[in-house]
Design an enzyme around this catalytic site. Structure first.
Site, PDB file in Angstrom:
ATOM      1  N   SER A 355      -3.443 -26.174  45.032  1.00 46.26           N
ATOM      2  CA  SER A 355      -2.439 -26.986  45.697  1.00 46.26           C
ATOM      3  C   SER A 355      -1.820 -27.947  44.692  1.00 46.26           C
ATOM      4  O   SER A 355      -2.526 -28.549  43.869  1.00 46.26           O
ATOM      5  CB  SER A 355      -3.069 -27.783  46.848  1.00 46.26           C
ATOM      6  N   ALA A 377       8.488 -24.655  42.598  1.00 46.18           N
ATOM      7  CA  ALA A 377       9.102 -24.133  43.829  1.00 46.18           C
ATOM      8  C   ALA A 377       8.256 -24.417  45.057  1.00 46.18           C
ATOM      9  O   ALA A 377       8.682 -24.111  46.171  1.00 46.18           O
ATOM     10  CB  ALA A 377       9.338 -22.630  43.692  1.00 46.18           C
ATOM     11  N   LYS A 423      19.872 -29.997  51.509  1.00 40.75           N
ATOM     12  CA  LYS A 423      19.461 -30.905  52.597  1.00 40.75           C
ATOM     13  C   LYS A 423      18.986 -32.254  52.059  1.00 40.75           C
ATOM     14  O   LYS A 423      18.750 -33.188  52.834  1.00 40.75           O
ATOM     15  CB  LYS A 423      18.385 -30.241  53.447  1.00 40.75           C
ATOM     16  N   LYS A 435      12.606 -34.245  49.971  1.00 38.02           N
ATOM     17  CA  LYS A 435      13.098 -33.542  48.784  1.00 38.02           C
ATOM     18  C   LYS A 435      13.954 -34.471  47.928  1.00 38.02           C
ATOM     19  O   LYS A 435      13.912 -34.411  46.694  1.00 38.02           O
ATOM     20  CB  LYS A 435      13.898 -32.306  49.192  1.00 38.02           C
ATOM     21  N   THR A 486      22.457 -22.245  66.966  1.00 35.84           N
ATOM     22  CA  THR A 486      22.231 -23.605  67.459  1.00 35.84           C
ATOM     23  C   THR A 486      23.513 -24.282  67.925  1.00 35.84           C
ATOM     24  O   THR A 486      23.511 -25.028  68.903  1.00 35.84           O
ATOM     25  CB  THR A 486      21.567 -24.469  66.376  1.00 35.84           C
TER      26      THR A 486
END
Length: 660
Positions: A355, A377, A423, A435, A486
């Site tokens: 991890s 990534a 985003k 992010k 959506t």
């Protein structure tokens, strides 16, 4: 039962019987037919030249000699190993060689055996007869086996593209049982009204009439070398008609043998975007990878696995696949090692579980394997899931990036590349905010570090990636619908996985440190238009108020929590070009190291204490563009908060929605 129907049934039964024979039996049938055929050809040649001058004994000797010579020659030419239904030009070549060889040897034996006069004139006549027999017998058999089937049981198709690929596709379909090609369409005016493999070529302007007159229900695009822009224009034309549009593989797959012309599949969605990829810069591709020790975190993901594949082809010395999911690591390790075997790569491929949140493990891996380039990534990227799992998003996206970058700096890594997202620009959700926080970490650490080049590459949605709307729409269409969108006006940028990975690799080679690279994603795509076109290209119709009897309904479900109608790629407008036309360098404000370090420490404490309100407030303070419209949607926090309210022990909580 009508006489015509009885005849069709008899012909079909005979055809099925012949096709169902075993290979040795078919070869014996062909040998027996050729004995008679070559004998008749030799007698016919002798009769033309000598009339009734030859005796029965002489004719018999001629028959035996020619058959004895011709049959072995036919065998060596593969005439008994070829599948008659699929024979093409090779039939004429093999027939000519067999006839020529047997006529020359036969003439020599006639001459030296003094069997008949004018043996060389006999050879010419016999060659003609034998060649006609070999080719016509097999061609007629091919026509019988292919065309004498019931045309009503095969789906009628049009072939768009009358080039060599279209011709090969036509031959392949004629020899199969499912599709019946009825016509061809091409843009080249010189081909109009010409015949290709027996099919008339028509201009695109008459497609509607052609579909109606022929009863075609499917169009197969045989344009493997056409540009995506050209393919998109054709698809836009075909989407207006009630036909299922499919395509053959691209020319690169045909050349490398990965696919055959008759490997038909649904249209690639990248063809709907119509943007041709820019050829890569070889120098940029290899700069940070060739001869280097490279590590990819999140190697089992959509982008991570494609990065691994492309990096492998750049001849690194060592490639470390770092992945938290055992199942994903198993798959990517197997696939990458398979590719390595195919391209005879000498690269050492190492698959490691771990991890990015465990800094000690990451640093140990980098030091042990002498990592020089890192592509980070590993991230949680699904907006609704991260929104409902606040601290896991923070741990993976924020602390995971922090620990991996810090380990890279301490291990002397040369280049560190963060895979970011559109985003992160003016985020309205936890995923985007975390992010952007990760980007701020790299920018801050760059100001204190001059050895490791830290950079980030920001781009939008990737076609066919995990969670992409494209595979979801395809699955919904095949299941009979409805297709769920959506919002009627929602738009997104799209890029193919290979193109995105290729641009990331090239951007990394241009990094000076602290760079924010932004990929040119082209024009945004309206998702409802994409759904509409996908439905039509699969030969179905949209069910709506104007067409209540349509096949597939498009349902608008409403924006999900924290979802935006549109995404952006830039914070501000200060952007410059680079050595690549589709890679831009953005100049953006960032948080000083001291301020960011304090924010990170506070966020770590909030995370340890599971203080959701404090964590959200810290995200708002760190990412000044973060402006959520919803409250805290973490499922655990929501359940505990609702339980407390039901017990009467809770007070109303005010959620911060913007930075004060």
């Amino acid at each position: 039962m009508s006489d015509e129907r009885i005849k069709n049934n008899v012909v079909k039964s005979l055809r099925d019987f012949l096709i169902g024979l075993s290979r040795p039996t078919k070869q014996l049938v062909a040998l027996g037919a050729d004995v008679a055929g070559f004998a008749v050809a030799s007698i016919a040649a002798a009769w033309l030249l000598f009339g009734t001058e030859l005796t029965t004994e002489q004719l018999a000797r001629i028959c035996l000699i020619t058959a004895a010579i011709a049959l072995p020659l036919a065998w060596t030419q593969g005439l008994y190993r070829s599948v008659v239904r699929y024979m093409g030009l090779d039939l004429f070549i093999a027939g000519a060689k067999t006839a020529a060889g047997s006529s020359i040897v036969g003439a020599a034996l006639l001459y030296f055996g003094d069997i008949a006069g004018a043996p060389f004139r006999w050879a010419v006549a016999y060659w003609s007869m034998a060649f006609i027999y070999v080719t016509s017998s097999r061609y007629l058999a091919r026509l019988f086996l292919i065309h004498n089937r019931s045309r009503n049981t095969r789906e009628r198709v049009l072939i768009y593209g009358a080039g060599s690929s279209g011709a090969q596709l036509a031959v392949g379909l004629m020899g199969a049982d499912h599709y019946l090609p009825v016509a061809m369409v091409d843009d080249d005016p010189t081909l109009f009204d010409k015949k290709v493999k027996g099919l008339i070529v028509y201009p695109p302007s008459v497609i509607e009439t052609l579909i109606h007159d022929t009863g075609a229900t499917r169009v197969l695009m045989a344009m493997p070398s056409a540009s995506r822009r050209k393919r998109r224009s054709v698809l836009e034309l075909l989407s207006e008609f009630p036909v299922h549009v499919q395509t053959i593989p691209e020319i690169s797959d045909l050349v490398t043998g990965k696919a055959r012309v008759d490997d038909i599949s649904d249209v690639n969605v990248e063809d709907l975007l119509g943007r041709d990829p820019v050829p890569p810069n070889a120098a940029l591709l290899g700069k940070s990878n060739t001869g280097k020790n490279v590590m990819v975190t999140g190697a089992g993901g959509s982008i991570g696995s494609e990065l691994c594949r492309q990096i492998l082809e750049l001849n690194p010395t060592r490639l470390v696949l770092f992945e938290i999911s055992e199942a994903a690591l198993y798959v990517v390790d197997k696939n990458i090692k398979k590719v390595a075997g195919q391209i005879l790569s000498k690269c050492e491929v190492i698959a490691l579980l771990g991890s990015v949140h465990h800094e000690g493990r990451v640093r140990e891996v980098m030091e042990t394997f002498g990592i020089q380039t890192v592509y980070h990534a590993a991230a949680y990227k699904h907006v609704p899931i991260v929104e409902q799992n606040l601290f896991e998003g923070i741990h993976n996206n924020v602390f995971g990036t922090l620990h991996t970058a810090r380990a890279a700096i301490e291990s002397g890594v040369e280049t560190f590349v963060l895979i970011s997202t559109d985003k992160a620009v003016s985020p309205t959700n936890v995923m985007g905010a975390t992010k952007r926080f990760a980007e701020l970490i790299l920018q801050a650490y760059h100001s204190r570090n001059k050895k490791t080049r830290l950079c980030m590459v920001r781009f939008g949605n990737v076609l066919e990636s995990s969670g992409s709307v494209v595979p979801l729409f395809r699955e919904q269409i095949r299941g009979g619908g409805p297709v769920t969108v959506t919002h009627r006006d929602i738009i997104r940028y799209f890029m193919t996985i290979p193109e995105a990975a290729q641009l990331v690799i090239q951007a990394a080679s241009m990094a000076h440190g602290g760079d924010v690279f932004v990929l040119d994603m082209g024009e945004p795509v309206k998702i409802s238009d994409l759904a509409n076109r996908m439905i039509k290209l699969m030969g179905l119709t949209v069910r709506d108020e104007a067409n209540p009897d349509g096949d597939i309904e498009i349902q608008f479900t409403g924006l999900r929590p924290a979802e935006k109608l549109y995404e952006e790629l830039l914070i501000g407008g200060n952007v410059t070009g680079t050595d690549h036309p589709r890679i831009m360098r953005a100049d953006e404000d960032f948080v000083p190291f001291e301020v960011l370090s304090e924010l990170v420490d506070d966020l770590k404490i909030a995370s340890q204490q599971l203080d959701y309100d404090r964590a959200r407030d810290l995200l708002l303070n760190a990412v000044k563009e973060y402006c959520p419209e919803n409250g805290i949607d973490d499922l655990v926090w929501t359940r505990r908060n609702n339980t407390s309210k039901a017990a009467g022990t809770d007070t109303v909580v005010e959620f911060p929605t913007r930075r004060s």
